[in-house]
Motif scaffolding. Structure first.
Motif, PDB file in Angstrom:
ATOM      1  N   THR A 129      59.955  -9.643 -24.576  1.00 12.31           N
ATOM      2  CA  THR A 129      60.332  -9.922 -23.307  1.00 12.31           C
ATOM      3  C   THR A 129      61.449  -8.951 -22.717  1.00 12.31           C
ATOM      4  OG1 THR A 129      62.042 -11.445 -23.735  1.00 12.31           O
ATOM      5  CG2 THR A 129      59.666 -12.324 -23.799  1.00 12.31           C
ATOM      6  N   HIS A 130      62.090  -8.035 -23.398  1.00 12.81           N
ATOM      7  CA  HIS A 130      63.052  -7.522 -23.120  1.00 12.81           C
ATOM      8  C   HIS A 130      63.272  -5.970 -24.235  1.00 12.81           C
ATOM      9  CE1 HIS A 130      66.276 -10.020 -25.098  1.00 12.81           C
ATOM     10  NE2 HIS A 130      65.392  -9.898 -25.834  1.00 12.81           N
ATOM     11  N   THR A 131      63.928  -5.337 -23.790  1.00 15.06           N
ATOM     12  CA  THR A 131      64.091  -3.985 -24.813  1.00 15.06           C
ATOM     13  C   THR A 131      65.094  -4.372 -25.864  1.00 15.06           C
ATOM     14  OG1 THR A 131      65.102  -2.880 -22.810  1.00 15.06           O
ATOM     15  CG2 THR A 131      62.862  -2.050 -23.447  1.00 15.06           C
ATOM     16  N   SER A 132      65.913  -5.378 -25.612  1.00 19.38           N
ATOM     17  CA  SER A 132      67.028  -5.593 -26.312  1.00 19.38           C
ATOM     18  C   SER A 132      66.447  -6.107 -27.881  1.00 19.38           C
ATOM     19  CB  SER A 132      67.720  -7.127 -25.996  1.00 19.38           C
ATOM     20  OG  SER A 132      68.501  -6.598 -24.506  1.00 19.38           O
ATOM     21  N   ALA A 133      64.973  -6.487 -27.774  1.00 18.38           N
ATOM     22  CA  ALA A 133      64.489  -6.981 -29.037  1.00 18.38           C
ATOM     23  C   ALA A 133      64.724  -5.606 -29.884  1.00 18.38           C
ATOM     24  CB  ALA A 133      62.919  -7.077 -28.635  1.00 18.38           C
ATOM     25  N   TYR A 154      57.354  -7.881 -21.310  1.00 17.63           N
ATOM     26  CA  TYR A 154      56.134  -9.027 -20.700  1.00 17.63           C
ATOM     27  C   TYR A 154      56.837 -10.370 -20.490  1.00 17.63           C
ATOM     28  CZ  TYR A 154      53.372  -5.242 -22.563  1.00 17.63           C
ATOM     29  OH  TYR A 154      52.624  -3.789 -22.849  1.00 17.63           O
ATOM     30  N   ARG A 155      56.491 -10.862 -19.484  1.00 19.78           N
ATOM     31  CA  ARG A 155      57.141 -12.339 -18.991  1.00 19.78           C
ATOM     32  C   ARG A 155      56.034 -12.881 -18.118  1.00 19.78           C
ATOM     33  NH1 ARG A 155      63.733 -11.216 -17.587  1.00 19.78           N
ATOM     34  NH2 ARG A 155      63.785  -9.821 -19.574  1.00 19.78           N
ATOM     35  N   ARG A 156      55.857 -14.277 -18.471  1.00 17.39           N
ATOM     36  CA  ARG A 156      55.193 -15.044 -17.610  1.00 17.39           C
ATOM     37  C   ARG A 156      56.157 -15.504 -16.656  1.00 17.39           C
ATOM     38  NH1 ARG A 156      52.680 -20.046 -20.067  1.00 17.39           N
ATOM     39  NH2 ARG A 156      50.676 -19.509 -18.902  1.00 17.39           N
ATOM     40  N   HIS A 168      58.717  -2.842 -16.900  1.00 14.45           N
ATOM     41  CA  HIS A 168      59.486  -1.836 -17.807  1.00 14.45           C
ATOM     42  C   HIS A 168      61.155  -1.915 -17.664  1.00 14.45           C
ATOM     43  CE1 HIS A 168      55.306  -0.671 -16.841  1.00 14.45           C
ATOM     44  NE2 HIS A 168      55.418  -0.122 -17.826  1.00 14.45           N
ATOM     45  N   GLN A 169      61.592  -1.959 -18.997  1.00 17.61           N
ATOM     46  CA  GLN A 169      63.115  -1.770 -18.881  1.00 17.61           C
ATOM     47  C   GLN A 169      63.623  -0.517 -19.710  1.00 17.61           C
ATOM     48  OE1 GLN A 169      64.045  -5.508 -20.984  1.00 17.61           O
ATOM     49  NE2 GLN A 169      64.665  -6.535 -18.854  1.00 17.61           N
ATOM     50  N   MET A 170      64.779  -0.106 -19.370  1.00 19.57           N
ATOM     51  CA  MET A 170      65.603   0.860 -20.258  1.00 19.57           C
ATOM     52  C   MET A 170      66.685  -0.052 -20.898  1.00 19.57           C
ATOM     53  SD  MET A 170      67.166   4.276 -19.542  1.00 19.57           S
ATOM     54  CE  MET A 170      65.969   5.148 -19.027  1.00 19.57           C
ATOM     55  N   PHE A 322      73.437  -2.219 -22.204  1.00 18.59           N
ATOM     56  CA  PHE A 322      73.057  -2.419 -21.154  1.00 18.59           C
ATOM     57  C   PHE A 322      71.517  -2.484 -21.059  1.00 18.59           C
ATOM     58  CE2 PHE A 322      72.496   2.364 -20.518  1.00 18.59           C
ATOM     59  CZ  PHE A 322      71.525   2.384 -19.826  1.00 18.59           C
ATOM     60  N   GLY A 323      70.909  -3.359 -19.913  1.00 17.60           N
ATOM     61  CA  GLY A 323      69.557  -3.271 -19.737  1.00 17.60           C
ATOM     62  C   GLY A 323      69.207  -3.307 -18.331  1.00 17.60           C
ATOM     63  N   ILE A 324      68.284  -2.410 -17.836  1.00 16.79           N
ATOM     64  CA  ILE A 324      67.883  -2.074 -16.460  1.00 16.79           C
ATOM     65  C   ILE A 324      66.736  -2.151 -16.240  1.00 16.79           C
ATOM     66  CG2 ILE A 324      67.998   0.280 -16.755  1.00 16.79           C
ATOM     67  CD1 ILE A 324      69.573   0.624 -14.261  1.00 16.79           C
TER      68      ILE A 324
HETATM   69  N1  PHE Z   1      68.354  -7.799 -22.014  1.00 14.01           N
HETATM   70  C1  PHE Z   1      68.931  -8.318 -21.040  1.00 14.01           C
HETATM   71  C2  PHE Z   1      67.822  -8.711 -19.635  1.00 14.01           C
HETATM   72  O1  PHE Z   1      66.609  -8.652 -20.117  1.00 14.01           O
HETATM   73  C3  PHE Z   1      69.549  -7.404 -20.088  1.00 14.01           C
HETATM   74  C4  PHE Z   1      70.842  -6.850 -21.109  1.00 14.01           C
HETATM   75  C5  PHE Z   1      70.655  -5.755 -22.143  1.00 14.01           C
HETATM   76  C6  PHE Z   1      71.940  -7.528 -21.082  1.00 14.01           C
HETATM   77  C7  PHE Z   1      71.659  -5.569 -22.961  1.00 14.01           C
HETATM   78  C8  PHE Z   1      73.032  -7.049 -21.749  1.00 14.01           C
HETATM   79  C9  PHE Z   1      72.944  -6.116 -22.845  1.00 14.01           C
HETATM   80  O2  PHE Z   1      68.154  -9.498 -18.891  1.00 14.01           O
END
Ligand code: PHE
Length: 474
Positions: A129-133, A154-156, A168-170, A322-324
């Motif tokens: 659901t996020h690149t933090s995975a 991917y998110r519902r 898409h995230q970075m 960070f996540g963007i």
């Molecule tokens: N993963 C978080 C999101 O999807 C963003 C994030 C990444 C926040 C890394 C803090 C650090 O919302």
């Protein structure tokens, strides 16, 4: 209902799951029952499976890697601001619940874990659901001080012009090693020297909050105020530099088109930092940019929870992440009005972007007409069935979730649905049953839909609501 996949070749251990059909003299191997094949991997689905085939079939697209695609160009633009960071752009989207949630300290009852929000293949396997995975694994691999991970997530979620179930995230992160400091230099001094290397900018930054706050945005045990102030400054200056690059490019695209009612080209860019909360960072912040008359949230970030680094075997390191979201940034860079366009293979869309030319505003090839249709239905009043999507389910007021309606719309209509919105809702005073009315906006981005087509789509949408959610049409 689990999709069945036809494939051409299998490894020996995969054959255990397969039956072989003999058709026209050719053996075709078929994955049977509850196995889901995603590229070269097989997953065994269970009752947690809620990923529709329309999502599975789009996994191989990887728009962030497609040459000259606006999402890929946006990725490259941001990567260019972090020349020394190692990039990881090909990480597989199927991850464990451990990677996506547990490793990041998500509480057991966090809403993000629910089947209404997340695509599961089975109880312990999800589409990220996020690149933090990938944070914990990337810290564990310990290959570079800074890294960037770009990927499909991917998110519902809702169906509208800025939401799509795949986006898409970075992820970016930077760490410093307490055990590898130059002689006589403190950790904070080392970080401040790196801050000085970040290009200077002249935009207006509002940052009214203290670097941390004991209740709202606390320091972590073992982190000193000086260390967090230095890392926070490095994080904020690095991301301001990204935003300046993006929004200057967007502004020149806007100026070229001669249409900048709310953000005149000569008005300086305004950004602000606000306090935020993420289970895996503390303190945490969000960065917002003033764009077209509104404050727009562009990214989340913070100081990485030390437990993540400790568990990843690098307890001597401290740093930020960070996540963007790349799609929203690409939409704003190119003035792309609808997120579905990214999935278009129409050359009238794709030919407008180039990674070597300056960014130019997207010229819509035509605005095809929209067609609205409403559907009203009753939910059951008693609570009896299990939640989520399942065949012949009876959805009650209790377990109804709007994302199930959204998903059925996507499933039936693909990219021909622009927007699905609740327009009316009430509870019958006598029976206690809940009635809901959704308005669906049908529009193709590539052609005019015929009346028959929209009627047929809407008919199937209504029928699936009955079949999958057990609602009663009014
Ligand atoms: N993963 C978080 C999101 O999807 C963003 C994030 C990444 C926040 C890394 C803090 C650090 O919302």
């Amino acid at each position: 209902m689990v999709p069945t996949y036809e494939v051409d070749s299998f490894s020996e251990d995969t054959k255990a799951f397969c039956t072989i059909d003999k058709r026209a003299g050719v053996y075709k191997q078929r994955v049977t029952s509850r196995d889901v094949k995603i590229e070269d991997k097989i997953y065994q689905a269970d009752e947690w499976m809620n990923t529709p085939s329309i999502i599975l079939s789009n996994i191989p697209r990887r728009l962030h890697l497609q040459q000259d695609h606006p999402v890929a160009i946006t990725r490259q633009l941001i990567e260019s601001r972090f020349p020394d960071y190692k990039t990881h752009n090909n990480l597989f989207p199927v991850v464990t619940v451990g990677q996506n949630f547990d490793s990041l300290g998500f509480p057991a009852d966090h809403i993000g874990r629910s089947r209404t929000d997340t695509y599961y293949l089975n109880k312990s396997t999800v589409l990220r659901t996020h690149t933090s995975a990938h944070q914990a694994d990337t810290f564990r691999a310990n290959e570079s001080a800074g890294y960037l991970i770009s990927a499909d997530v991917y998110r519902r979620d809702a169906v509208d012009r800025s939401h799509y179930p795949i986006f898409h995230q970075m992820e970016g992160a930077r760490v410093w090693d307490r055990d590898a400091l130059d002689a006589g230099k403190s950790f904070a001094q080392t970080v401040w020297e790196d801050v000085a290397k970040i290009p200077k900018h002249s935009i207006t930054v509002e940052d009214p909050n203290p670097s941390f706050h004991s209740e709202r945005n606390p320091l972590q045990d073992g982190h000193s105020a000086e260390e967090v102030e230095a890392m926070g400054a490095h994080l904020k200056r690095s991301l301001e530099d990204v935003v300046v690059a993006i929004f200057n490019a967007a502004k020149s695209a806007a100026a070229d088109a001669g249409e900048t009612p709310d953000t005149p080209a000569d008005e300086p860019l305004k950004v602000r930092w606000v306090e935020a909360y993420f289970p895996f960072t503390s303190p945490s912040w969000e960065l917002e940019v003033y764009w077209q008359g509104d404050w727009l949230e562009v990214l989340g970030c913070g100081i990485v929870k030390q437990s993540i680094l400790d568990n990843a075997g690098v307890p001597n390191k401290l740093g930020w992440a960070f996540g963007i979201g790349l799609d929203r940034i690409a939409m704003l860079l190119y003035w792309i009005p609808d997120i579905r366009l990214f999935w278009s293979t129409d050359p009238r869309f794709l030919s407008q972007f180039s990674s070597t030319a300056p960014i130019q505003r997207f010229v819509p090839f035509s605005k095809y007409p929209a067609c609205f249709k409403d559907v009203s239905f009753w939910l059951r009043s008693s609570t009896s069935a299990a939640g989520g999507l399942s065949r012949n389910a009876t959805t009650t007021s209790h377990d109804f979730h709007e994302n199930d309606v959204m998903e059925i719309a996507r499933d039936v209509c693909g990219d021909l649905v622009e927007d699905v919105r609740l327009v009316d809702e009430f509870v019958h005073p006598k029976t206690g049953r809940r009635s809901m009315c959704y308005r669906t906006n049908y529009r193709s981005l590539e052609r005019t839909l015929t009346n028959e087509e929209t009627n047929e789509l809407h008919g199937r949408f209504c029928q699936q609501l009955v079949e999958k959610l057990g609602v009663e049409l009014r």
